[in-house]
Design an enzyme around this catalytic site. Structure first.
Site, PDB file in Angstrom:
ATOM      1  N   HIS A 161      -1.306  -2.551  -1.158  1.00  0.00           N
ATOM      2  CA  HIS A 161      -0.551  -1.290  -1.159  1.00  0.00           C
ATOM      3  C   HIS A 161      -1.506  -0.136  -0.859  1.00  0.00           C
ATOM      4  O   HIS A 161      -1.866   0.648  -1.728  1.00  0.00           O
ATOM      5  CB  HIS A 161       0.134  -1.079  -2.506  1.00  0.00           C
ATOM      6  CG  HIS A 161       1.168  -0.004  -2.495  1.00  0.00           C
ATOM      7  ND1 HIS A 161       2.356  -0.110  -3.162  1.00  0.00           N
ATOM      8  CD2 HIS A 161       1.214   1.205  -1.887  1.00  0.00           C
ATOM      9  CE1 HIS A 161       3.080   0.974  -2.983  1.00  0.00           C
ATOM     10  NE2 HIS A 161       2.388   1.799  -2.208  1.00  0.00           N
ATOM     11  N   LYS A 218       7.274  -1.672   6.386  1.00  0.00           N
ATOM     12  CA  LYS A 218       7.477  -1.022   5.090  1.00  0.00           C
ATOM     13  C   LYS A 218       8.758  -0.204   5.113  1.00  0.00           C
ATOM     14  O   LYS A 218       8.935   0.677   5.949  1.00  0.00           O
ATOM     15  CB  LYS A 218       6.288  -0.110   4.765  1.00  0.00           C
ATOM     16  CG  LYS A 218       6.494   0.771   3.542  1.00  0.00           C
ATOM     17  CD  LYS A 218       6.607  -0.044   2.257  1.00  0.00           C
ATOM     18  CE  LYS A 218       6.892   0.852   1.047  1.00  0.00           C
ATOM     19  NZ  LYS A 218       5.825   1.823   0.792  1.00  0.00           N
ATOM     20  N   HIS A 227       5.582  -1.417  -6.615  1.00  0.00           N
ATOM     21  CA  HIS A 227       5.730  -0.783  -7.933  1.00  0.00           C
ATOM     22  C   HIS A 227       7.112  -1.073  -8.527  1.00  0.00           C
ATOM     23  O   HIS A 227       7.939  -0.177  -8.736  1.00  0.00           O
ATOM     24  CB  HIS A 227       5.450   0.720  -7.896  1.00  0.00           C
ATOM     25  CG  HIS A 227       5.859   1.430  -6.646  1.00  0.00           C
ATOM     26  ND1 HIS A 227       7.165   1.515  -6.244  1.00  0.00           N
ATOM     27  CD2 HIS A 227       5.135   2.086  -5.703  1.00  0.00           C
ATOM     28  CE1 HIS A 227       7.236   2.187  -5.116  1.00  0.00           C
ATOM     29  NE2 HIS A 227       6.018   2.538  -4.767  1.00  0.00           N
ATOM     30  N   HIS A 279       5.005  13.181  -3.239  1.00  0.00           N
ATOM     31  CA  HIS A 279       6.288  13.099  -2.540  1.00  0.00           C
ATOM     32  C   HIS A 279       6.811  14.459  -2.104  1.00  0.00           C
ATOM     33  O   HIS A 279       8.009  14.633  -1.877  1.00  0.00           O
ATOM     34  CB  HIS A 279       7.300  12.322  -3.386  1.00  0.00           C
ATOM     35  CG  HIS A 279       6.966  10.869  -3.457  1.00  0.00           C
ATOM     36  ND1 HIS A 279       7.178  10.006  -2.407  1.00  0.00           N
ATOM     37  CD2 HIS A 279       6.351  10.138  -4.424  1.00  0.00           C
ATOM     38  CE1 HIS A 279       6.740   8.808  -2.733  1.00  0.00           C
ATOM     39  NE2 HIS A 279       6.224   8.869  -3.943  1.00  0.00           N
ATOM     40  N   ASP A 329      -1.913   1.646  -4.443  1.00  0.00           N
ATOM     41  CA  ASP A 329      -1.174   2.849  -4.020  1.00  0.00           C
ATOM     42  C   ASP A 329      -2.165   3.979  -3.763  1.00  0.00           C
ATOM     43  O   ASP A 329      -1.990   5.107  -4.211  1.00  0.00           O
ATOM     44  CB  ASP A 329      -0.134   3.252  -5.058  1.00  0.00           C
ATOM     45  CG  ASP A 329       1.078   3.946  -4.448  1.00  0.00           C
ATOM     46  OD1 ASP A 329       1.009   4.340  -3.268  1.00  0.00           O
ATOM     47  OD2 ASP A 329       2.096   4.094  -5.144  1.00  0.00           O
TER      48      ASP A 329
END
Length: 567
Positions: free
Chosen positions: A134, A217, A272, A320, A360
């Site tokens: 990731h 993805k 996740h 985000h 991540d």
């Protein structure tokens, strides 16, 4: 016959069968299951030692001897915890067995000759290089941080610190895939790129795979709708690549039931899977009980501590592209961070329901802490839940095998690269990590990439010996020049190989072809096969697995932490 005490033997040659070794400052202990050594015929390098001409070193030409031998290593891998010599030839693991000179020693299958280098691994632990599945390719310096932590393979996507990459692990489109493959050619780490899978028609997905994407993805920030999920998986089935998914936190286009229906019985890697990193609120964690779902965690929620929740809110707003002045954005963030599901995640890892750990990187995750946090969870779960059968109060071999598989063989199998990397097994790339037991999972003693040392702690360069302070990690010769290309691997799908993409882009590295992605199922996840019925209370967020309520208190103190990182 001469005798030597067990302690003196361990000090000289490392532990043998029945000896136990503590892993750093954790509560975890391993017991040696097998020793490939013939007692009295051990080989060791140094002044007055065994590996000398006519003694432990023979006269054979290079073609008949190993290029490199790691002597008396304690191997910890998913298949066993054993003491052995490791022979490396042409950058791959050639033999795991007994090193020496077959002309004068019995039982030698790891021949040492004048053309053989030696790494003294007695008293050291050897593990496979980690596979981080990731990765947001936000900056190339992640490679240094990962190598210094024991990770040697990246699977992920991105183009640098673009807004899309800061949030999603996608390298979108043929042009960017080509440029990132060319950039990766000079990075001393194995790399496979994920394309963008969010499309409702297949042609734009097929062209990304032909352009070198080893997987696709699906991410909610691009729209993880049932139509996109179905289309993406259809292309994956057709072209034998893996699909990773970050599902719809807001449940705008459907709930967990709709996503599972769109997936059907097709294999998918859920990122996740607890949900703090994103996914159907509050119950994406239910997906971990499906036979076709390969669930992973990212490391910020591992393990659950008194600081986990507070840290996540700030991380999420940045990653985000959310605005704290917009009430809806704040509500979005708060819906993802749930103490109850975060606590349950650790337990599901210990039960073997969650199969993988990952980072991540720089996008709500720390690229240098995959290994460290995996073992913190293992430690914490031993304290909370006691030994895992068939372990005893005195050794944790099964738990250790379960946890090491989470960042080595299982992500490798998931992404179709398990034939090249992911374990200490004959035929695979010699991507190996040496640890002193006291520093296990924290600071490697050195890292081998394709049989060559790529990074290691090194002292003052003007010192008369290698050890004077200041000691810190530095790139080694395996990270330089054309040696990089001979010791690292770029992974490509068969569709890209068929069109000659490596030659078209003038890639100089080793090429590995992904395969078997669509056949991998939860029962194939080594030591992590459990498929419980997971239920989440929509009001309280309490999690149950096969009816058992999963609760644990947050940790206030951890191993592998401040004791090792004073600065």
């Amino acid at each position: 016959m001469s005798h030597i005490s067990r302690q003196a033997y361990a000090d000289m040659f490392g532990p043998t069968v029945g000896d136990r070794v503590r892993l750093a400052d954790t509560a975890l202990w391993v017991e040696v299951e097998k020793d490939f050594t013939i007692y009295g015929e051990e080989v060791k390098f140094g002044g007055g030692k065994v590996i000398r001409d006519g003694m432990g070193q023979g006269q054979m030409l290079a073609a008949e001897a190993m290029d490199l031998v790691l002597t008396n290593a304690l191997i910890i891998d998913h298949w066993g915890i054993v003491k052995a010599d490791i022979g490396i030839k042409h950058g791959r693991i050639a033999v795991i067995g007994k090193a020496g000179n077959p002309d004068v020693q019995p039982g030698v299958n790891v021949p040492v000759g004048p053309g053989t280098e030696v790494i003294a691994a007695e008293g050291k632990i050897v593990t496979a290089g980690g596979v981080d599945s990731h990765i947001h390719f936000i900056c190339p310096q992640q490679v240094d941080e990962a190598l210094n932590s024991g990770v040697t393979t990246f699977i992920g996507g991105g183009t640098g610190p673009a807004t899309g990459t800061n949030a999603t692990t996608c390298t979108p489109g043929p042009w960017y895939l080509a440029r990132m493959l060319q950039a990766a050619d000079s990075l001393p780490i194995n790399i496979g790129l994920l394309g963008k899978g969010n499309a409702s028609r297949p042609d734009a997905l097929r062209e990304q795979i032909a352009a070198g994407a080893v997987g696709l993805k699906l991410h909610e920030d691009w729209g993880s709708t049932p139509a996109a999920i179905d289309c993406c998986l259809g292309v994956a089935e057709e072209m034998d690549i893996q699909v990773a998914i970050h599902t719809d936190t807001l449940n705008e286009s459907g709930c967990i039931e709709d996503t599972l229906a769109a997936i059907g019985d097709r294999t998918i890697h859920t990122f996740h899977t607890e949900g703090a990193g994103g996914g159907h609120a509050p119950d994406i964690i239910r997906a971990a009980g499906q036979a076709n779902v390969l669930p992973s965690s990212t490391n910020p929620t591992l393990p659950y501590t008194i600081n986990t929740v507070d840290e996540h809110l700030d991380m999420l707003m940045v990653c985000h592209h959310l605005d704290p002045s917009i009430a809806e954005d704040v509500a979005f963030a708060e819906s993802r961070i749930r103490r109850e599901t975060i606590a349950a995640e650790d337990i599901l890892h210990d039960m073997g329901a969650f199969a993988m750990t990952s980072s991540d990187s720089q996008a709500m995750g720390r690229v240098g802490e995959v290994v460290l946090r995996t073992w913190q969870v293992a430690h914490q779960m031993k304290l909370r839940r006691g030994p895992l059968a068939p372990d005893t109060p005195y050794s944790d071999n099964f738990r250790v095998k379960r946890y090491i598989a989470k960042y080595t063989i299982n992500p490798a199998l998931t992404h179709g690269i398990g034939h090249e990397v992911g374990s200490v097994e004959v035929g695979k790339l010699a991507d190996l990590v040496l640890w002193s037991p006291a520093f296990f999972a924290v600071k490697p003693a050195l890292v081998l990439k394709g049989g060559m040392i790529v990074t290691a702690p090194m002292g003052d360069i003007n010192g008369s010996i290698p050890t004077p302070q200041p000691v810190h990690y530095r790139p080694m010769f395996g990270a330089l020049g054309a040696a990089r290309h001979a010791t690292r691997m770029t992974f490509l799908p068969q569709a890209a190989m068929d069109r000659g993409l490596a030659e078209e882009l003038n890639l100089r590295s080793l090429i590995g072809v992904v395969n078997g992605c669509r056949r991998v199922r939860k029962p194939d996840m080594v030591h992590n096969t459990l498929q419980p019925l997971i239920e989440v209370d929509a009001q309280t967020y309490q999690v149950r697995a096969d009816g058992e309520l999963l609760v644990c208190e947050p940790a206030s103190e951890l191993p592998l932490a401040q004791r090792y990182f004073l600065f």
